[in-house]
Design a protein around this motif. Structure first.
Motif, PDB file in Angstrom:
ATOM      1  N   GLN A  67      49.245   3.194  -7.476  1.00 58.96           N
ATOM      2  CA  GLN A  67      49.812   4.287  -6.700  1.00 58.96           C
ATOM      3  C   GLN A  67      50.353   3.791  -5.357  1.00 58.96           C
ATOM      4  OE1 GLN A  67      50.088   7.642  -7.745  1.00 58.96           O
ATOM      5  NE2 GLN A  67      49.575   6.719  -9.705  1.00 58.96           N
ATOM      6  N   SER A  68      49.653   2.849  -4.748  1.00 59.92           N
ATOM      7  CA  SER A  68      50.103   2.287  -3.465  1.00 59.92           C
ATOM      8  C   SER A  68      51.438   1.579  -3.611  1.00 59.92           C
ATOM      9  CB  SER A  68      49.061   1.312  -2.909  1.00 59.92           C
ATOM     10  OG  SER A  68      47.868   1.984  -2.587  1.00 59.92           O
ATOM     11  N   LEU A  69      51.602   0.838  -4.705  1.00 62.20           N
ATOM     12  CA  LEU A  69      52.879   0.164  -4.950  1.00 62.20           C
ATOM     13  C   LEU A  69      54.007   1.188  -5.047  1.00 62.20           C
ATOM     14  CD1 LEU A  69      51.905  -2.552  -7.593  1.00 62.20           C
ATOM     15  CD2 LEU A  69      52.429  -2.895  -5.164  1.00 62.20           C
ATOM     16  N   GLN A  70      53.754   2.292  -5.721  1.00 65.62           N
ATOM     17  CA  GLN A  70      54.774   3.329  -5.859  1.00 65.62           C
ATOM     18  C   GLN A  70      55.104   3.964  -4.515  1.00 65.62           C
ATOM     19  OE1 GLN A  70      53.806   6.122  -8.971  1.00 65.62           O
ATOM     20  NE2 GLN A  70      53.292   4.480 -10.397  1.00 65.62           N
ATOM     21  N   VAL A  71      54.088   4.274  -3.736  1.00 64.25           N
ATOM     22  CA  VAL A  71      54.303   4.894  -2.423  1.00 64.25           C
ATOM     23  C   VAL A  71      55.090   3.953  -1.521  1.00 64.25           C
ATOM     24  CG1 VAL A  71      53.152   5.640  -0.302  1.00 64.25           C
ATOM     25  CG2 VAL A  71      52.321   6.431  -2.525  1.00 64.25           C
ATOM     26  N   LEU A  72      54.676   2.694  -1.448  1.00 68.55           N
ATOM     27  CA  LEU A  72      55.362   1.735  -0.578  1.00 68.55           C
ATOM     28  C   LEU A  72      56.794   1.487  -1.039  1.00 68.55           C
ATOM     29  CD1 LEU A  72      52.440  -0.767   0.060  1.00 68.55           C
ATOM     30  CD2 LEU A  72      53.386   0.915   1.667  1.00 68.55           C
ATOM     31  N   GLY A  73      57.003   1.460  -2.342  1.00 66.59           N
ATOM     32  CA  GLY A  73      58.363   1.307  -2.868  1.00 66.59           C
ATOM     33  C   GLY A  73      59.231   2.492  -2.502  1.00 66.59           C
ATOM     34  N   ARG A  74      58.665   3.676  -2.590  1.00 66.13           N
ATOM     35  CA  ARG A  74      59.411   4.890  -2.240  1.00 66.13           C
ATOM     36  C   ARG A  74      59.739   4.934  -0.751  1.00 66.13           C
ATOM     37  NH1 ARG A  74      63.099   7.743  -2.133  1.00 66.13           N
ATOM     38  NH2 ARG A  74      62.976   9.990  -2.145  1.00 66.13           N
ATOM     39  N   VAL A  75      58.803   4.491   0.075  1.00 68.81           N
ATOM     40  CA  VAL A  75      59.049   4.441   1.520  1.00 68.81           C
ATOM     41  C   VAL A  75      60.198   3.478   1.813  1.00 68.81           C
ATOM     42  CG1 VAL A  75      58.082   3.689   3.737  1.00 68.81           C
ATOM     43  CG2 VAL A  75      56.748   5.177   2.228  1.00 68.81           C
ATOM     44  N   GLU A  76      60.209   2.337   1.146  1.00 74.16           N
ATOM     45  CA  GLU A  76      61.289   1.371   1.354  1.00 74.16           C
ATOM     46  C   GLU A  76      62.640   1.965   0.936  1.00 74.16           C
ATOM     47  OE1 GLU A  76      63.301  -1.771   2.696  1.00 74.16           O
ATOM     48  OE2 GLU A  76      61.170  -1.411   3.020  1.00 74.16           O
ATOM     49  N   GLN A  77      62.665   2.686  -0.174  1.00 69.90           N
ATOM     50  CA  GLN A  77      63.895   3.350  -0.608  1.00 69.90           C
ATOM     51  C   GLN A  77      64.355   4.366   0.434  1.00 69.90           C
ATOM     52  OE1 GLN A  77      62.826   5.102  -4.345  1.00 69.90           O
ATOM     53  NE2 GLN A  77      63.119   3.200  -5.498  1.00 69.90           N
ATOM     54  N   MET A  78      63.412   5.108   0.976  1.00 71.93           N
ATOM     55  CA  MET A  78      63.718   6.121   1.987  1.00 71.93           C
ATOM     56  C   MET A  78      64.317   5.473   3.237  1.00 71.93           C
ATOM     57  SD  MET A  78      61.031   8.752   3.783  1.00 71.93           S
ATOM     58  CE  MET A  78      60.086   7.409   4.482  1.00 71.93           C
ATOM     59  N   VAL A  79      63.731   4.365   3.665  1.00 77.32           N
ATOM     60  CA  VAL A  79      64.218   3.658   4.851  1.00 77.32           C
ATOM     61  C   VAL A  79      65.641   3.160   4.620  1.00 77.32           C
ATOM     62  CG1 VAL A  79      63.900   1.551   6.223  1.00 77.32           C
ATOM     63  CG2 VAL A  79      61.930   3.013   5.701  1.00 77.32           C
ATOM     64  N   GLU A  80      65.875   2.532   3.469  1.00 75.68           N
ATOM     65  CA  GLU A  80      67.214   2.001   3.180  1.00 75.68           C
ATOM     66  C   GLU A  80      68.250   3.121   3.066  1.00 75.68           C
ATOM     67  OE1 GLU A  80      68.222  -1.155   3.300  1.00 75.68           O
ATOM     68  OE2 GLU A  80      66.173  -1.555   3.950  1.00 75.68           O
ATOM     69  N   ALA A  81      67.906   4.208   2.410  1.00 81.09           N
ATOM     70  CA  ALA A  81      68.845   5.330   2.277  1.00 81.09           C
ATOM     71  C   ALA A  81      69.163   5.931   3.641  1.00 81.09           C
ATOM     72  CB  ALA A  81      68.263   6.393   1.349  1.00 81.09           C
ATOM     73  N   THR A  82      68.157   6.051   4.468  1.00 84.26           N
ATOM     74  CA  THR A  82      68.366   6.604   5.806  1.00 84.26           C
ATOM     75  C   THR A  82      69.272   5.698   6.631  1.00 84.26           C
ATOM     76  OG1 THR A  82      66.206   7.676   5.719  1.00 84.26           O
ATOM     77  CG2 THR A  82      67.188   7.379   7.906  1.00 84.26           C
ATOM     78  N   ARG A  83      69.074   4.414   6.539  1.00 89.53           N
ATOM     79  CA  ARG A  83      69.941   3.471   7.274  1.00 89.53           C
ATOM     80  C   ARG A  83      71.379   3.565   6.801  1.00 89.53           C
ATOM     81  NH1 ARG A  83      65.611  -1.353   7.167  1.00 89.53           N
ATOM     82  NH2 ARG A  83      64.524  -0.791   9.072  1.00 89.53           N
ATOM     83  N   ARG A  84      71.558   3.645   5.476  1.00 85.40           N
ATOM     84  CA  ARG A  84      72.929   3.746   4.948  1.00 85.40           C
ATOM     85  C   ARG A  84      73.615   5.008   5.460  1.00 85.40           C
ATOM     86  NH1 ARG A  84      70.435   1.939   0.208  1.00 85.40           N
ATOM     87  NH2 ARG A  84      70.463   4.043  -0.642  1.00 85.40           N
ATOM     88  N   VAL A  85      72.914   6.126   5.443  1.00 89.83           N
ATOM     89  CA  VAL A  85      73.498   7.378   5.938  1.00 89.83           C
ATOM     90  C   VAL A  85      73.773   7.263   7.425  1.00 89.83           C
ATOM     91  CG1 VAL A  85      73.026   9.819   6.380  1.00 89.83           C
ATOM     92  CG2 VAL A  85      72.509   8.830   4.139  1.00 89.83           C
ATOM     93  N   GLY A  86      72.851   6.688   8.161  1.00 88.91           N
ATOM     94  CA  GLY A  86      73.021   6.538   9.605  1.00 88.91           C
ATOM     95  C   GLY A  86      74.183   5.637   9.961  1.00 88.91           C
ATOM     96  N   LEU A  87      74.511   4.714   9.077  1.00 86.32           N
ATOM     97  CA  LEU A  87      75.638   3.798   9.303  1.00 86.32           C
ATOM     98  C   LEU A  87      76.907   4.298   8.612  1.00 86.32           C
ATOM     99  CD1 LEU A  87      73.718   0.431   8.857  1.00 86.32           C
ATOM    100  CD2 LEU A  87      74.479   1.453  11.006  1.00 86.32           C
ATOM    101  N   ASN A  88      76.876   5.554   8.184  1.00 84.83           N
ATOM    102  CA  ASN A  88      78.008   6.181   7.496  1.00 84.83           C
ATOM    103  C   ASN A  88      78.418   5.450   6.229  1.00 84.83           C
ATOM    104  OD1 ASN A  88      78.337   8.340   9.298  1.00 84.83           O
ATOM    105  ND2 ASN A  88      79.372   6.982  10.729  1.00 84.83           N
ATOM    106  N   GLN A  89      77.482   4.813   5.579  1.00 82.34           N
ATOM    107  CA  GLN A  89      77.774   4.139   4.309  1.00 82.34           C
ATOM    108  C   GLN A  89      77.576   5.072   3.127  1.00 82.34           C
ATOM    109  OE1 GLN A  89      75.299   0.666   4.312  1.00 82.34           O
ATOM    110  NE2 GLN A  89      76.517  -0.374   5.858  1.00 82.34           N
ATOM    111  N   ASN A  90      76.855   6.122   3.333  1.00 79.19           N
ATOM    112  CA  ASN A  90      76.602   7.136   2.295  1.00 79.19           C
ATOM    113  C   ASN A  90      76.687   8.497   2.939  1.00 79.19           C
ATOM    114  OD1 ASN A  90      76.172   5.738  -0.047  1.00 79.19           O
ATOM    115  ND2 ASN A  90      73.946   5.870   0.005  1.00 79.19           N
ATOM    116  N   ARG A  91      77.062   9.450   2.173  1.00 79.58           N
ATOM    117  CA  ARG A  91      77.061  10.826   2.642  1.00 79.58           C
ATOM    118  C   ARG A  91      75.898  11.547   1.982  1.00 79.58           C
ATOM    119  NH1 ARG A  91      80.869  11.216   6.042  1.00 79.58           N
ATOM    120  NH2 ARG A  91      83.053  10.854   5.644  1.00 79.58           N
ATOM    121  N   VAL A  92      75.285  12.432   2.736  1.00 79.80           N
ATOM    122  CA  VAL A  92      74.236  13.272   2.171  1.00 79.80           C
ATOM    123  C   VAL A  92      74.900  14.449   1.495  1.00 79.80           C
ATOM    124  CG1 VAL A  92      72.227  14.728   2.714  1.00 79.80           C
ATOM    125  CG2 VAL A  92      72.604  12.594   3.969  1.00 79.80           C
ATOM    126  N   LEU A  93      74.525  14.705   0.252  1.00 80.05           N
ATOM    127  CA  LEU A  93      75.129  15.824  -0.499  1.00 80.05           C
ATOM    128  C   LEU A  93      74.275  17.050  -0.368  1.00 80.05           C
ATOM    129  CD1 LEU A  93      76.193  13.912  -3.711  1.00 80.05           C
ATOM    130  CD2 LEU A  93      77.606  14.526  -1.752  1.00 80.05           C
TER     131      LEU A  93
END
Length: 93
Positions: A67-93
């Motif tokens: 479960q910890s591996l899943q949580v930490l993996g999800r947190v990493e995905q969240m961080v990367e997605a947030t950075r991409r949106v913050g850098l205008n590389q992705n749009r939030v739908l």
């Protein structure tokens, strides 16, 4: 419980050794052991069998590790997605 404790636990579970995990995390071994102990106290169950060499996970520890591996993996995905949106590389739908 915090993400740091999850990362510490995952390191111990992977290394199967507190000393090696502490070295990998660049911290001293006693604080690492204490954080795992606090985590076990919060959960109310032992996660690690310390009397064996290498250390082993309890059944609860194995579940918590997965479960910890899943949580930490999800947190990493969240961080990367947030950075991409913050850098205008992705749009939030």
């Amino acid at each position: 419980m915090d993400l740091r404790q999850l990362r510490y636990f995952v390191a111990v579970a992977r290394e199967r050794n507190f000393t090696r995990a502490a070295e990998m995390l660049h911290i001293a071994q006693p604080p690492l052991s204490r954080q795992i102990q606090l985590l076990e106290e919060e959960l109310g169950v032992p996660l690690i069998i310390r009397k064996s060499r290498p250390v082993r996970l309890t059944e609860a520890g194995r579940l918590f590790y997965e479960q910890s591996l899943q949580v930490l993996g999800r947190v990493e995905q969240m961080v990367e997605a947030t950075r991409r949106v913050g850098l205008n590389q992705n749009r939030v739908l």
